[in-house]
Design an enzyme around this catalytic site. Structure first.
Site, PDB file in Angstrom:
ATOM      1  N   ARG A   1      57.178   7.344  76.010  1.00  0.00           N
ATOM      2  CA  ARG A   1      55.850   8.702  75.338  1.00  0.00           C
ATOM      3  C   ARG A   1      55.331   9.704  75.779  1.00  0.00           C
ATOM      4  NH1 ARG A   1      51.219   4.039  74.520  1.00  0.00           N
ATOM      5  NH2 ARG A   1      49.759   5.522  74.505  1.00  0.00           N
TER       6      ARG A   1
ATOM      7  N   ARG B   1      43.860  14.621  80.036  1.00  0.00           N
ATOM      8  CA  ARG B   1      43.674  13.353  79.270  1.00  0.00           C
ATOM      9  C   ARG B   1      42.501  12.633  79.992  1.00  0.00           C
ATOM     10  NH1 ARG B   1      47.833   9.398  77.901  1.00  0.00           N
ATOM     11  NH2 ARG B   1      46.661   7.645  77.533  1.00  0.00           N
TER      12      ARG B   1
ATOM     13  N   LYS C   1      43.576  -1.475  78.884  1.00  0.00           N
ATOM     14  CA  LYS C   1      42.745  -1.908  77.656  1.00  0.00           C
ATOM     15  C   LYS C   1      43.780  -2.557  76.474  1.00  0.00           C
ATOM     16  CE  LYS C   1      41.245   2.100  76.610  1.00  0.00           C
ATOM     17  NZ  LYS C   1      41.957   2.866  77.772  1.00  0.00           N
TER      18      LYS C   1
ATOM     19  N   ARG D   1      34.840   6.532  72.506  1.00  0.00           N
ATOM     20  CA  ARG D   1      35.440   7.880  73.142  1.00  0.00           C
ATOM     21  C   ARG D   1      33.642   8.349  73.280  1.00  0.00           C
ATOM     22  NH1 ARG D   1      41.639   8.992  73.788  1.00  0.00           N
ATOM     23  NH2 ARG D   1      42.004   6.292  73.469  1.00  0.00           N
TER      24      ARG D   1
END
Length: 196
Positions: free
Chosen positions: A135, A146, A15, A90
């Site tokens: 991260r 997720r 994205k 979302r």
């Protein structure tokens, strides 16, 4: 009236990468909810602290909180020809709230580009990104969580977009250039933007 764009897809589907290319080609602004939230967390704001609690557990930020943040950011982009929403909405409630927020400003959601990438490829990308960027939220257990959250809460939004006639599904065929060409074709066919 601004026509805006949503880039939609599972974590790791590209994205952010595609949004940056689209923004360059069409002169659109780009709102990445992930970047906005990371910035708040980095600054240590109250919002950032609240957001961190949700993100560290692989959960979604509450709708009201996200809409308030995005409305502020969107209003700061009044000069743009349109905005790419990356990583939002979302949930169906968020989609409805986004549509209302845009309508209040005389703007609309143009189309939703949904990126389909198989989960093995997504996992590989996210673990690689975690290594490169350090991260902490990209470890295998959190990534799986997720994906679960995405399937349970986010995929139903696709049906909402479908009902509105906005949904365009593009499947990863192994080349970034091909995916970009497909995205550009959809944007231009829908009259959302024209190249600079």
């Amino acid at each position: 009236m601004k026509k805006n764009l949503v880039i939609f897809g599972a974590p790791g589907s590209g994205k952010g990468t595609y949004s940056a290319e689209i923004a360059k080609r069409y002169g659109m602004a780009h709102i990445s909810t992930g970047d906005v939230l990371r910035e708040e967390m980095k600054k240590g704001t109250e919002l950032g602290k609240t957001a961190r609690g949700y993100i560290d557990e692989g959960r979604l930020i509450p709708d009201e909180l996200m809409i308030d943040i995005l409305a502020n950011v969107y209003d700061g982009m009044a000069d743009s020809t349109g905005v790419i929403f990356d990583g939002f909405p979302r949930t169906t409630r968020q989609a409805e709230a986004l549509e209302r927020m845009l309508a209040e400003r005389g703007d609309v959601l143009g189309i939703v580009v949904e990126l389909h990438v198989d989960e093995a490829t997504l996992m590989e990308r996210l673990l690689k990104r975690a290594e490169i960027e350090g991260r902490a939220d990209d470890n295998e257990a959190t990534i799986r969580r997720r994906f679960e959250v995405y399937h349970a809460q986010t995929e139903p939004v696709a049906a909402w977009f479908e009902d509105k006639g906005m949904r365009r599904v593009l499947t990863w065929k192994g080349a970034k250039e091909q995916m970009l060409a497909d995205i550009y074709a959809e944007i231009e066919a829908a009259g959302v933007a024209t190249p600079l």
